[in-house]
Design an enzyme around this catalytic site. Sequence first.
Site, mmCIF file in Angstrom:
data_model
loop_
_atom_site.group_PDB
_atom_site.id
_atom_site.type_symbol
_atom_site.label_atom_id
_atom_site.label_comp_id
_atom_site.label_asym_id
_atom_site.label_seq_id
_atom_site.Cartn_x
_atom_site.Cartn_y
_atom_site.Cartn_z
ATOM 1 N N HIS A 191 21.725 -2.564 15.733
ATOM 2 C CA HIS A 191 20.866 -2.331 16.903
ATOM 3 C C HIS A 191 20.441 -0.863 16.959
ATOM 4 C CE1 HIS A 191 19.940 -3.114 21.332
ATOM 5 N NE2 HIS A 191 19.926 -1.788 21.274
ATOM 6 N N GLU A 192 21.416 0.040 16.870
ATOM 7 C CA GLU A 192 21.100 1.465 17.017
ATOM 8 C C GLU A 192 20.309 2.000 15.822
ATOM 9 O OE1 GLU A 192 21.456 2.536 19.858
ATOM 10 O OE2 GLU A 192 22.883 1.074 20.631
ATOM 11 N N HIS B 126 16.625 1.116 16.039
ATOM 12 C CA HIS B 126 15.884 1.969 16.975
ATOM 13 C C HIS B 126 15.238 3.162 16.265
ATOM 14 C CE1 HIS B 126 16.342 0.506 21.014
ATOM 15 N NE2 HIS B 126 17.666 0.506 21.000
ATOM 16 N N GLU C 9 14.264 -1.973 23.461
ATOM 17 C CA GLU C 9 15.525 -2.708 23.504
ATOM 18 C C GLU C 9 15.402 -4.150 23.037
ATOM 19 O OE1 GLU C 9 17.985 -1.026 23.615
ATOM 20 O OE2 GLU C 9 17.387 0.805 24.625
#
EC number: 3.4.11.-
Length: 932
Positions: free
Chosen positions: A353-354, A357, A376
């Site tokens: 997820h990070e 980004h 998000e």
Amino acid sequence: MTLLRRAAPPPPRPALLAAAALLALATRAAAGPAAPPGPSRAPAPGAGEEPPPLLQLPADVRPVRYALDLEILPEREDGIRGRADVAVVLERPLARIWLHARDLAVSEVTVEAAGGARVPGRLTQVHPSGVARLDLPRAVGPGPATIRMAWSARWGPAGAGAFRAREGGDLYASTQFEAVDARRAFPCFDEPRFKTPFEVTLTVPAGLVAISNAPERGSEPAAGGLRRVRFSATRPIPTYLVFWTVGPYDVVDAPAPPNEIRPTPLPVRYVVPRGRAADAAFAREAGPALLAELERWFGTPFPYPKLDHVVVPGFPLAMENPGAISYVESALLFDPRRQAPDERRWIADTMAHEMSHHWFGDLVTLPWWTEIWLNESFAQWMGTRAVQRWQPTWGADVAGVAGTTRAMRQDELAATRAILKPLARIEEVEGQFDAMSYQKGAALLGMIERWVGEAPFRDGVRRYLAAHVDGTGSTDAMLAEISAAAGRDVAAPFRTFLSQPGVPRVEAAVDCGGGTARVRLRQARALPRGSAAAPGGAWRIPVCLRYEAAGAVRERCTLLEHAEGTLALPEGCPAWLMPDAGAAGYYAWALAPADLARLRARGLARLSTLERLSFARAVAASERAGALPYADAMDALTALARDPRPEVAAEPIEALEHAHDWLVPAAGRPAVEVVARRLYRPVLARLGWSARPAESSAVRDLRARVVRLLALAGRDPAVRREAARRGAAYAGVADGKLHPEALDPELAPIALAVAVQERGRPMFEAVLARARAAPDLATRERLLPALAAADDPDLARRFAAVLAGDDLPLLERVDAVLDPHAVRSDPAFVARRLALLEENVDAWAAELPPFMAAGLPGAARGACSGGDAARVEALFARRAAALPGVEPMVARAVERIRLCAAGREADAGPASAWFARAARRVAPPPAGAAAR
């Protein structure tokens, strides 16, 4: 950013994420008192004065570069000291410049136009949110200029601005700036649209590690035993992504090897608190594999020159700072002796997820906080996809379906919000980080990808990123690129989901009359019984059907653009139909009774695991809406207990627990217990009490949920005896030592809870003693829920005293009340939890960062009576003004309770009747009967 408490995953990890989200509280004493009001505050503007820009700053000043020079001494009580040169472009002559500075002591401000003299100024904070006014004696500009400032900043609450935390005997100082907290640490233009390079220099104690977004380019000794560390300039980033941390970290170098997308190694480090390097072993395995998956999907190399994965003490989240991702301990570190194997999937998901980004959010940034879903939702969807590709047996896709279900449950509420919801006040910004921006948005992306195809969807995203590198994008721009790549209009259907709240309900009915086969579709808003939400709403819904016709299982899709529609099935009348192929639709679905019966009888076994989970969700939603009788719903759900897939076999458990705790009166509960035992004793017998080598996390999860069901709702004496025995062995009642080898980690919370219930005070005190002595969060999170589960009133009072004491970290004491997966959910436990909230709410709210304080209504989770709703409403009514962002949380909590109460009133009679009949069908043999 990964939200931990606000987007908690399903069991078996009952407290991990909630505790992680509150971890910052453990270091509040070390951080010192909260920052006082700013030293220079302006009165409210009078008549004719320019009002402060409380949402977005004017467009007449544009920052183009920051140089930050900061002295960060974690031991210093009065915070950080800094100087900054901010290069700006003035669009017109200005004697007043609006920017952001929250509770900063500014000692010097000058503005120097290109080729001009320095003009001294005065910076005044004019609003508690940090809006500040820089007044000059004469106008400067237009054109380039430099704003030079010197200031000091107090340590902020953990997870907000610049904060510090103690880990063992060491202090660490770090930052967290999303959404609007960079202004707590340095004067700035604190909006995501302002992207600039940052040059950061940190002066720190010589023996400490200093890290920022960019690679270190040099350091030299400084006076007083300090070291001055200079970092390269970053690519353009907004203030919310600036990061630094200082502390006695252990640093493990582990470069990511080249691949077909990135021809050279990427410098990667795992930065952990002193002594924890060994616990980064799993992250070192997962990181390179997941990074390669992301690079392949985006088609471009990782966009920054280095990547540090940093475990930040006292940090309650995970945050995608470019080049230096920060993590709460439980989101990166893994110790197989203390943690369940399933936690690896969550760590991998957080890392993916990070890292994702860095393309979607960092490289291309949202223009304003109303579009945070751009960041998000995509990271949520992409993280799940990357983990599923890397480890397909871990069930990341199943977790994604569970996330969609949680989003739909919020989106059914009248108190939900549209994804694209304007901000009326900047204090509302934290409300944008919820299930709508994460799970709902991710589900919508998955639905659109399935509709247009994987390759066109990916190509559209790549085109969007390429067009906005190092700048800002927008919802409109992204949808335009996907539409162009797909060759069809994606924007119009997608916007019907983004711009209005609610979940559509799609009813499907097979019509084989007149020699043709077709499916009639009808849409409306999905609303549970008792809802006060408006029934309207019109969506353009991509609907994909799974069905069997002409001897084969097929799929056909359509776009339901109006209230009603029809889809022809050219192969002829189907043997069965399921209206959510791939479980990819963001809609509740329902079938006509005869079609539902055919699906159950003929088609359920032909569906995928995800589709059978969608079936369970659809049955439950139809029952909540009053469209499916309780008995029919329970017949359909309980049949799933025999499903070969553990994820599906667990689906009836929640309904059984709810019936036992809330629907069936005390006199009828033995019937619930009989049914629960009949369905799940064979499952536990098959699984056993201990995990087998290479057992999947889904099986381990099912075992934990079955033991909980049988021990509590099933009141199975044999299960309770064994659970108590194992719990006592784990807690070391006999020798005063913890024995983690006595019990699988997933079973620890329920086994310890049953042991406390069965063995009373000695067990309670043993668990409490082990919690106080445990050196790590992973162990304490399994011990503390057992204390809350005690039945004895004296032990309940003892637990209340533990919450009020200070010998355990505050965050973990609060978490014992807020725990979203508490062992118990019965009325007596919910009433006790609400009482604890009432007793402690003011003290907790005073210590919590704002977004955590706004989550305190979550302690009402599980409540199911009108009295409970009124109690929660009254508790927060007089506190709303002091708790920014709490109003929507209260509204949702109260509405959930009232909807539960409405369902309880409707279902109580049918539930008692259904369980009485079901128990008679499966009545055990009389006592003493011979076993056969």
